[in-house]
Design an enzyme around this catalytic site. Structure first.
Site, PDB file in Angstrom:
ATOM      1  N   CYS A 175       0.824  -1.211   0.000  1.00 11.31           N
ATOM      2  CA  CYS A 175       0.000   0.000   0.000  1.00 11.31           C
ATOM      3  C   CYS A 175       0.861   1.264   0.000  1.00 11.31           C
ATOM      4  CB  CYS A 175      -0.915  -0.051   1.229  1.00 11.31           C
ATOM      5  SG  CYS A 175      -1.711   1.500   1.664  1.00 11.31           S
TER       6      CYS A 175
ATOM      7  N   CYS B 108       0.078   3.752   2.788  1.00 13.96           N
ATOM      8  CA  CYS B 108       0.553   3.205   4.067  1.00 13.96           C
ATOM      9  C   CYS B 108       2.033   3.534   4.268  1.00 13.96           C
ATOM     10  CB  CYS B 108       0.355   1.692   4.116  1.00 13.96           C
ATOM     11  SG  CYS B 108      -1.356   1.153   4.000  1.00 13.96           S
TER      12      CYS B 108
END
Length: 104
Positions: free
Chosen positions: A30, A33
């Site tokens: 991600c 993230c």
């Protein structure tokens, strides 16, 4: 310092904590993230001793992600006394996360 949580230690670290807890539900693949990782690290340093800042890789603990209905990452779930009190989804600024830790 952030605490890495998984299925084996989630209940002990998060649900049984006497301190407020912020769990960063993330995934290694991600992009947002990865962008939030330094922010989470700064919060962990600033709140050391006052709150538990935990990280949970959703791919390694699918059952916990499902339990808390994590549909997108990053998701930040705030706990007090073992109960969910707030959730923030997506990449946000540091103040947004710290204000959630402070207000509960």
């Amino acid at each position: 310092m952030e605490v890495i949580v998984n299925a084996a230690n989630f209940d002990e670290v998060v649900l049984k904590s006497e301190k407020p807890v912020m769990v960063d539900f993330y995934a290694t693949w991600c992009g947002p993230c990865k962008m939030m990782a330094p922010v989470v690290e700064r919060i962990a340093e600033a709140y050391e001793g006052k709150a538990v800042i935990a990280k949970l890789d959703i791919d390694e603990a699918i059952e916990i992600a499902q339990r808390y209905r994590i549909m997108s990452v990053p998701s930040f779930v705030f706990f007090r006394n073992g109960e969910v009190v707030d959730t923030v989804i997506g990449a946000v600024n540091e103040k947004e996360l710290t204000s959630r830790l402070e207000e509960r």
